[in-house]
Design a protein around this motif. Structure first.
Motif, short mmCIF file in Angstrom:
data_model
loop_
_atom_site.label_atom_id
_atom_site.label_comp_id
_atom_site.label_asym_id
_atom_site.label_seq_id
_atom_site.Cartn_x
_atom_site.Cartn_y
_atom_site.Cartn_z
N MET A 1 0.86 -0.88 -0.15
CA MET A 1 0.12 0.16 0.24
C MET A 1 0.95 0.43 0.11
O MET A 1 2.12 0.86 0.28
CB MET A 1 -0.91 0.17 1.28
N TRP A 2 -0.16 2.45 -0.43
CA TRP A 2 0.92 3.75 -0.46
C TRP A 2 1.80 4.57 1.01
O TRP A 2 0.59 3.96 1.98
CB TRP A 2 0.24 4.23 -0.89
N ARG A 3 3.11 4.88 0.62
CA ARG A 3 3.18 5.10 2.01
C ARG A 3 4.28 6.26 1.21
O ARG A 3 4.71 6.37 0.39
CB ARG A 3 3.82 4.65 2.85
N GLU A 4 4.77 7.10 2.46
CA GLU A 4 6.20 8.25 1.25
C GLU A 4 7.32 8.06 1.95
O GLU A 4 7.98 7.80 3.03
CB GLU A 4 5.61 9.49 2.83
N ILE A 5 7.75 8.16 1.13
CA ILE A 5 8.66 7.39 0.93
C ILE A 5 10.13 8.15 0.23
O ILE A 5 9.45 8.94 -0.82
CB ILE A 5 9.57 5.78 -0.10
N GLU A 6 11.40 8.22 0.53
CA GLU A 6 12.34 8.90 -0.24
C GLU A 6 13.13 9.14 -0.83
O GLU A 6 13.03 7.65 -1.21
CB GLU A 6 13.38 9.50 1.00
N PRO A 7 12.80 9.63 -2.28
CA PRO A 7 13.46 9.53 -3.20
C PRO A 7 14.84 9.36 -3.33
O PRO A 7 15.65 9.02 -2.00
CB PRO A 7 13.26 10.12 -4.30
N ASP A 8 15.01 7.47 -4.22
CA ASP A 8 16.81 7.13 -3.93
C ASP A 8 17.20 7.96 -4.43
O ASP A 8 18.74 8.29 -4.84
CB ASP A 8 16.44 6.12 -4.31
N GLU A 9 16.96 8.74 -5.88
CA GLU A 9 17.94 9.96 -6.25
C GLU A 9 16.61 10.66 -7.17
O GLU A 9 15.39 11.08 -7.53
CB GLU A 9 17.98 8.98 -8.00
N THR A 10 17.13 11.85 -6.79
CA THR A 10 16.66 13.80 -7.45
C THR A 10 17.66 13.97 -8.55
O THR A 10 18.55 14.69 -8.46
CB THR A 10 16.06 14.55 -6.07
N ARG A 11 17.54 13.50 -9.91
CA ARG A 11 17.94 14.19 -10.11
C ARG A 11 17.34 15.76 -11.37
O ARG A 11 15.87 15.82 -11.48
CB ARG A 11 18.30 13.84 -11.96
N THR A 12 18.11 16.28 -12.02
CA THR A 12 17.38 17.78 -12.87
C THR A 12 17.99 17.78 -13.73
O THR A 12 18.77 17.23 -14.48
CB THR A 12 18.32 19.26 -12.45
#
Length: 296
Positions: A1-12
């Motif tokens: 089920m859904w939950r808030e997770i920090e992304p493994d990678e953030t890119r521009t």
């Protein structure tokens, strides 16, 4: 089920000189690429609702479309076209090296996903159309039907304010709020990711492309209709819709009949966000489709 997770990678990613911020969860070659609704909304609500698919081996990627969230926010209204956004999607896909994707489009993101699928069919494994339509003029007739349930006096009041431009009047806003709780999200308290997206809505793209609210279409997409072309989309398609969705089951049926390989799931206790309203029913359907229908 859904939950808030920090992304493994953030890119521009650079898109025609502008910065677009992307978010990636999990790893691997089986990519679920999410196009969120709006226009003008940050991707929080769709990113956070679908990132849990990493538990089943999928990599999930989303991005703040130009003009939203952490991405650049230019003010030139000429940028707010579905054709330009299609090229933005392709630029992001190529820049991140995603290969063929399971493309999820929700609401406005579904219109964008349909347009993308017709433009770049070779980029898709499957197509998931969540709470969306292929024919906006048909949608407008459905929205009039939903508004009619408020009663003739309320409809007349809304039409009067739309005619004279007084959409900020409290009685008009009260009617829109009631429609939102009936047909956008039926939960008594809207989830935090939804509230975050809504609180950071850029109305520039929204008003240019759609109109002043969810139930009044006056923007440059008001005549958009891809039903006659959807037979060209040959990958497997899953269409999901809430029984009480503002983008109604009749709109879903219209798409299904136009597509050569599509199935529909209707969630009886949901409106526009079954992934939040009925997650116990929604995610097994999505996962079953992805397992059965993915192609190489």
């Amino acid at each position: 089920m859904w939950r808030e997770i920090e992304p493994d990678e953030t890119r521009t990613v650079k898109v025609d000189g502008h910065d677009v911020v992307t978010y990636s969860f999990g790893s691997g070659d089986d990519v679920v690429f999410c196009l969120n609704g709006g226009p003008g909304l940050p991707c929080d609500y769709l990113r956070d609702s679908h990132s849990c698919l990493i538990d089943h081996g999928y990599r999930v990627v989303a991005f703040d479309q130009l003009g939203t969230g952490a991405s650049d926010r230019p003010t030139d209204p000429a940028l707010w076209t579905i054709t330009r956004y299609v090229e933005e999607v392709e630029t992001v896909r190529r820049a991140l090296g995603l290969g063929k994707v399971h493309l999820v489009g929700q609401s406005w993101g579904g219109w964008l996903a349909i347009e993308y699928a017709l433009t770049y069919p070779e980029a898709l494994r499957t197509l998931i159309l969540e709470n969306t339509v292929g024919d906006i003029p048909h949608l407008v007739t459905e929205l009039e039907r939903l508004r009619a349930a408020l009663g003739p006096e309320t409809v007349a009041m809304m039409q009067r304010h739309e005619a004279d431009g007084s959409l900020d009047h409290p009685e008009y806003q009260a009617a829109v709020t009631l429609l939102n709780y009936r047909h956008v999200c039926r939960l008594p308290e809207w989830p935090a990711p939804v509230q975050r997206s809504l609180s950071d809505w850029n109305m520039g793209p929204y008003e240019t492309m759609q109109g002043p609210n969810e139930f009044c279409y006056t923007g440059n997409l008001k005549d958009w209709n891809r039903i006659p072309d959807m037979h060209e989309i040959t990958v497997p398609v899953l269409i999901t819709v809430g029984q009480h969705d503002e983008l109604t089951p009749a709109c879903a049926a219209r798409m299904k009949h136009a597509l050569p390989d599509a199935e529909v799931a209707v969630f009886p206790n949901s409106s526009h966000m079954p992934f939040f309203e009925e997650p116990q029913a929604f995610f097994p359907v999505l996962l079953d489709f992805l397992k059965r229908r993915k192609r190489g």
